[in-house]
Motif scaffolding. Structure first.
Motif, mmCIF file in Angstrom:
data_model
loop_
_atom_site.group_PDB
_atom_site.id
_atom_site.type_symbol
_atom_site.label_atom_id
_atom_site.label_comp_id
_atom_site.label_asym_id
_atom_site.label_seq_id
_atom_site.Cartn_x
_atom_site.Cartn_y
_atom_site.Cartn_z
ATOM 1 N N LEU A 178 41.220 15.804 -14.885
ATOM 2 C CA LEU A 178 42.504 15.221 -15.307
ATOM 3 C C LEU A 178 42.673 13.846 -14.672
ATOM 4 N N GLY A 179 43.792 13.183 -14.999
ATOM 5 C CA GLY A 179 44.147 11.923 -14.362
ATOM 6 C C GLY A 179 44.651 12.149 -12.945
ATOM 7 N N ASN A 180 45.106 11.080 -12.315
ATOM 8 C CA ASN A 180 45.572 11.175 -10.924
ATOM 9 C C ASN A 180 46.729 12.159 -10.778
ATOM 10 N N TYR A 181 46.711 12.900 -9.695
ATOM 11 C CA TYR A 181 47.769 13.851 -9.388
ATOM 12 C C TYR A 181 49.111 13.113 -9.316
ATOM 13 N N GLY A 182 50.129 13.685 -9.925
ATOM 14 C CA GLY A 182 51.447 13.047 -9.881
ATOM 15 C C GLY A 182 51.732 12.160 -11.088
ATOM 16 N N THR A 183 50.700 11.889 -11.924
ATOM 17 C CA THR A 183 50.930 11.131 -13.159
ATOM 18 C C THR A 183 50.996 12.114 -14.333
ATOM 19 N N ILE A 184 51.442 11.606 -15.494
ATOM 20 C CA ILE A 184 51.534 12.483 -16.673
ATOM 21 C C ILE A 184 50.152 13.012 -17.054
ATOM 22 N N GLU A 185 49.152 12.128 -17.000
ATOM 23 C CA GLU A 185 47.797 12.559 -17.369
ATOM 24 C C GLU A 185 47.153 13.416 -16.276
ATOM 25 N N GLY A 186 47.835 13.578 -15.180
ATOM 26 C CA GLY A 186 47.365 14.451 -14.109
ATOM 27 C C GLY A 186 47.689 15.917 -14.373
ATOM 28 N N THR A 187 48.313 16.195 -15.527
ATOM 29 C CA THR A 187 48.560 17.588 -15.930
ATOM 30 C C THR A 187 47.723 17.888 -17.166
ATOM 31 N N TYR A 188 47.417 19.158 -17.360
ATOM 32 C CA TYR A 188 46.632 19.561 -18.537
ATOM 33 C C TYR A 188 47.343 19.140 -19.821
ATOM 34 N N ILE A 189 48.629 19.401 -19.878
ATOM 35 C CA ILE A 189 49.393 19.093 -21.096
ATOM 36 C C ILE A 189 49.427 17.585 -21.346
ATOM 37 N N GLY A 190 49.678 16.805 -20.305
ATOM 38 C CA GLY A 190 49.710 15.348 -20.437
ATOM 39 C C GLY A 190 48.351 14.784 -20.824
ATOM 40 N N MET A 191 47.292 15.345 -20.234
ATOM 41 C CA MET A 191 45.928 14.920 -20.538
ATOM 42 C C MET A 191 45.609 15.159 -22.011
#
Ligand SMILES: [Zn+2]
Length: 302
Positions: free
Chosen positions: A276-289
């Motif tokens: 995933l993206g960096n922890y704490g960002t939207i892309e840091g979650t499965y759904i956001g990714m």
């Protein structure tokens, strides 16, 4: 690593205490960022959670550090993907089999008759199963079940968290299907650095072509680049994609090969594949990714 593990086992027999004894919470260790995010959603602050891999980390090549080995030995439960995704960690996991911690390879619970076969992996299956949301829902149910069995006092809370998360995954599925429906089927050709997106392709009618084979452990050869550049030109593919956990140069070599034949293809941005993206960002979650990937793919191929 071998000797280090043996020494740590010996040390732990005498001195290691896990958090379960200290805080009353289950001590959970996870491997990939996708699984860490999932377990966080189900366990919340009812558990102590340690994810081994961070953003941009390639699980195929990941080796346990000394710190990781300590975390693993202190864990009550280890959740990992399995199907040999975490190729270099398998050995460490196997060494711990005699200890009484619980190891849960989540993909082992899936119906193998529905999985995509692969000769690249010792498991004989493509391990990138999280790109099918339905499989990720099954992962979620398994995590809730295991946490519940080992922390019965909080069973109702785990069940509640599971329900909330499954509802979110259903909403995600709906949104993704609607976004992809706007892309004509003949334009659904996804060219990326390595074959992480086969389950994604199966779920949403994409033809998926990877430059590097299923595991990043094998480098793409000159022939692969030539073959794929012709494919891109023949199929009028507008964009190809880099991946956050794979070096950019592999896809740049492909872009160059297309250019040298007098055609043009853009690099449509970076997709999240095995991390995933960096922890704490939207892309840091499965759904956001997932949303980020699909929006990027659809916008660039339209
Ligand atoms: Zn991969």
């Amino acid at each position: 690593m071998k000797y280090l593990s043996i020494i740590l086992v010996a040390l732990c027999l005498f001195s290691c205490k896990n958090n379960h004894e200290e805080t009353g919470k289950l001590n959970i260790v996870t491997t990939t960022t996708m699984i860490t995010d999932l377990v966080q959603n189900i366990g919340g602050d009812l558990i102590e959670l340690n994810g081994l891999m961070g953003a941009g980390v390639d699980p195929h090549l990941y080796k346990a550090s000394e710190g990781d080995v300590t975390k693993l030995y202190n864990a009550d439960i280890i959740f990992y993907n399995g199907l040999h995704l975490e190729g270099k960690l398998v050995e460490v996991f196997e060494k711990m089999e005699s200890s009484n911690k619980i190891q849960v390879p989540l993909a082992d619970g899936l119906d193998t008759s529905t999985l995509i076969g692969s000769e690249y992996f010792a498991s004989n299956y493509d391990p990138h199963v999280w790109f099918d949301i339905e499989y990720f829902k099954q992962f979620s149910s398994k995590v809730a079940q295991v946490l519940s069995e080992n922390d019965t006092e909080n069973s109702a809370l785990y069940a509640e968290n599971l329900k909330v998360y499954l509802d979110k995954l259903d909403a995600l599925q709906k949104e993704i299907r609607a976004t992809i429906a706007s892309l004509p089927v003949e334009k659904r050709i996804l060219v990326t650095a390595h074959d992480a997106f086969n389950y994604f392709g199966k779920a949403y009618d994409f033809e998926v072509v990877g430059l590097q084979g299923l595991s990043t452990a094998t480098e793409a050869g000159v022939q692969d680049v030539q073959r794929l550049s012709s494919f891109i030109i023949d199929n009028k593919v507008k964009a190809i994609f880099v991946e956050s956990s794979v070096p950019r140069r592999t896809i740049e070599a492909l872009q160059q090969a297309v250019k040298s034949k007098g055609h043009d293809v853009t690099i449509g941005g970076s997709l999240y594949s095995d991390a995933l993206g960096n922890y704490g960002t939207i892309e840091g979650t499965y759904i956001g990714m997932f949303k980020y990937n699909v929006n990027t793919i659809v916008n660039e191929l339209k």
